[in-house]
Design a protein around this motif. Structure first.
Motif, PDB file in Angstrom:
ATOM      1  N   CYS A 252       9.237  -2.898  -0.445  1.00 17.84           N
ATOM      2  CA  CYS A 252       9.328  -3.306  -1.490  1.00 17.84           C
ATOM      3  C   CYS A 252      10.193  -2.346  -2.502  1.00 17.84           C
ATOM      4  O   CYS A 252      10.308  -2.366  -3.610  1.00 17.84           O
ATOM      5  CB  CYS A 252       8.005  -3.221  -1.986  1.00 17.84           C
TER       6      CYS A 252
ATOM      7  N   ALA B  71       0.912  -1.239   0.022  1.00 18.68           N
ATOM      8  CA  ALA B  71       0.047   0.041  -0.075  1.00 18.68           C
ATOM      9  C   ALA B  71       0.957   1.196  -0.053  1.00 18.68           C
ATOM     10  O   ALA B  71       0.344   2.217   0.391  1.00 18.68           O
ATOM     11  CB  ALA B  71      -0.977  -0.028   1.236  1.00 18.68           C
TER      12      ALA B  71
ATOM     13  N   CYS C  84       5.238   1.147   3.809  1.00 15.41           N
ATOM     14  CA  CYS C  84       6.117   0.688   4.719  1.00 15.41           C
ATOM     15  C   CYS C  84       7.478   0.747   4.127  1.00 15.41           C
ATOM     16  O   CYS C  84       8.705   0.880   4.567  1.00 15.41           O
ATOM     17  CB  CYS C  84       5.882  -0.872   4.915  1.00 15.41           C
TER      18      CYS C  84
ATOM     19  N   CYS D 110       5.305  -1.959  -5.206  1.00 16.18           N
ATOM     20  CA  CYS D 110       3.940  -1.934  -4.988  1.00 16.18           C
ATOM     21  C   CYS D 110       3.079  -0.609  -5.704  1.00 16.18           C
ATOM     22  O   CYS D 110       1.856  -0.785  -5.767  1.00 16.18           O
ATOM     23  CB  CYS D 110       3.567  -2.296  -3.496  1.00 16.18           C
TER      24      CYS D 110
HETATM   25  S1  FES Z   1       5.679   0.095   0.289  1.00 17.20           S
HETATM   26 FE1  FES Z   1       4.917  -1.389   1.725  1.00 17.20          FE
HETATM   27  S2  FES Z   1       4.884  -3.038   0.334  1.00 17.20           S
HETATM   28 FE2  FES Z   1       5.419  -1.449  -0.934  1.00 17.20          FE
END
Ligand code: FES
Ligand SMILES: Cc1cc2nc3c(=O)[nH]c(=O)nc-3n(C[C@H](O)[C@H](O)[C@H](O)COP(=O)(O)OP(=O)(O)OC[C@H]3O[C@@H](n4cnc5c(N)ncnc54)[C@H](O)[C@@H]3O)c2cc1C
Length: 346
Positions: A45, A39, A42, A77
């Protein structure tokens, strides 16, 4: 149009459908690209583009630090490949999806108010609903930019039912559509399952679940899954679990009116036999009748009967709660990382 991406670090190549983000394409083809929230929140990714053309769907996503931006890093993502290319990203076997995510159309078949601001939404799709307890799906809602992640509150079933429990967010664009516009019979696009914080049926340890607010959904799914697999009880269970584990569920609510869970847990025979439910209220309102535990929910973990390193932990909720629990478990109580399963709700 289909394109092909190679990770320079390990030489792995996977294909991307044009509508897929790089992360979704990697996981859909069974490649274990590192991720957490799916999303943009975090940063797990983040990747380095090496060659090829890439399109960011959300250039200001908070998951990219100023340093990442300076180095030209992107979030898998929130990025699509515009053709064949080479990237540098993290990957591990732990991220290989146990069930390949797939796109499907889901129909809203029912809702139920869980608390004053949380509602269960029951969707139905073609075929069986196949996911692990604790995983989530991505929903695309009409008029809302970007997908939103919602954790399952039920468990896999042949009836094709996908249930989520959602908290209404003030001025939130997706939750406004869900709570105020979506009607029974409406059809939306969904994609999943995703997520690595799922029930470990092979673990012999007692289970500790901690939920903050709408983190209730995945934790309920984990406990429902443990109950259905016969993991909970006093030793007379069936199946993989042998029924010898206990479960502790600590629910962090801001106010007394935010507490939920007792009814759903009472319906689980394994939890009724070997479970403990402890709601903790952080800010009891004046005039609210409450003589239970108060303060931050994580501060009650050291009061559990066994040393914390002997439990399997599942938790979900706001990032500050997850951070506090992680620090307590990993730094103060030396709980091995492999026993800690969590989702931060960005
Ligand atoms: S920023 Fe959390 S998985 Fe892409
Ligand atoms: C793994 C995970 C599981 C979750 N499970 C649940 C759950 O079970 N129940 C629940 O109530 N909530 C859950 N959430 C939170 C949920 O996904 C939403 O953030 C929340 O419902 C608020 O959405 P909103 O659009 O109403 O609010 P808004 O404030 O409008 O949007 C908030 C979120 O939307 C996303 N976003 C904003 N702009 C964009 C953009 N341009 N492109 C892409 N994304 C964007 C970001 O993730 C942001 O945090 C989960 C989140 C994650 C990461």
């Amino acid at each position: 149009m289909m394109s092909s991406l190679t990770n320079e670090k390990d030489g792995a190549t996977f294909t991307c459908e044009s509508e897929d983000t790089i992360l979704r394409a990697a996981l859909r083809s069974g490649y274990g690209m590192a991720y957490e929230c799916n999303a943009g929140g975090c940063g797990a990714c983040a990747f380095d583009p090496v060659s090829g053309e890439f399109e960011s769907l959300w250039p200001d996503a908070p998951g990219l630090s100023p340093r990442d931006l300076r180095k030209g890093r992107m979030l898998a993502c929130q990025t699509r490949a515009k053709g064949d290319g080479v990237i540098r990203c993290s990957s591990a076997a732990d991220y290989v999806p146990p069930i390949r995510p797939a796109r499907r159309r889901l129909t809203l078949v029912g809702t139920r108010q869980v608390t004053h601001d949380m509602r269960e939404f029951r969707f139905k799709g073609e075929g069986a609903a196949n996911f692990l307890p604790g995983q989530y799906m991505l929903l695309d809602l009409p008029g809302v930019k970007g997908s939103r992640a919602y954790s399952f509150s039920n468990i896999a079933n042949d009836a094709g039912e996908w249930h989520v429990i959602i908290r209404r967010v003030k001025d939130g664009s997706a939750t406004r559509v869900l709570f105020d516009e979506l009607r029974e019979g409406d059809v939306i696009d969904a994609d999943g399952p995703y997520g690595t914080a799922y029930l470990q049926t092979e673990s012999p340890r007692d289970i500790v679940c901690v939920a903050g607010g709408s983190g209730f959904a995945p934790v309920l799914s984990v406990l429902r899954g443990a109950d259905a697999a016969g993991m909970l009880g006093q030793g007379q269970g069936q199946g993989q679990g042998q029924g010898a584990r206990k479960a502790h569920f600590l629910f962090g609510a801001r106010h007394v009116r935010d507490i939920c869970g007792a009814e759903e847990l009472a319906a689980l025979s394994g939890f009724a036999a070997a479970g403990q439910f402890m709601p903790v209220v952080s800010e009891p309102d004046e005039g609210e009748a409450w003589d239970g535990p108060t303060g931050f929910v994580h501060t009650y973990l050291p009061g559990l009967p066994r040393p914390l390193a002997e439990y399997e932990f599942y938790f979900a909720g706001p990032p500050p709660m997850s951070q506090a629990i992680q620090e307590l478990l990993m730094i103060e109580h030396k709980v091995p990382f492999g026993q800690i399963h969590f989702d931060r709700f960005f």
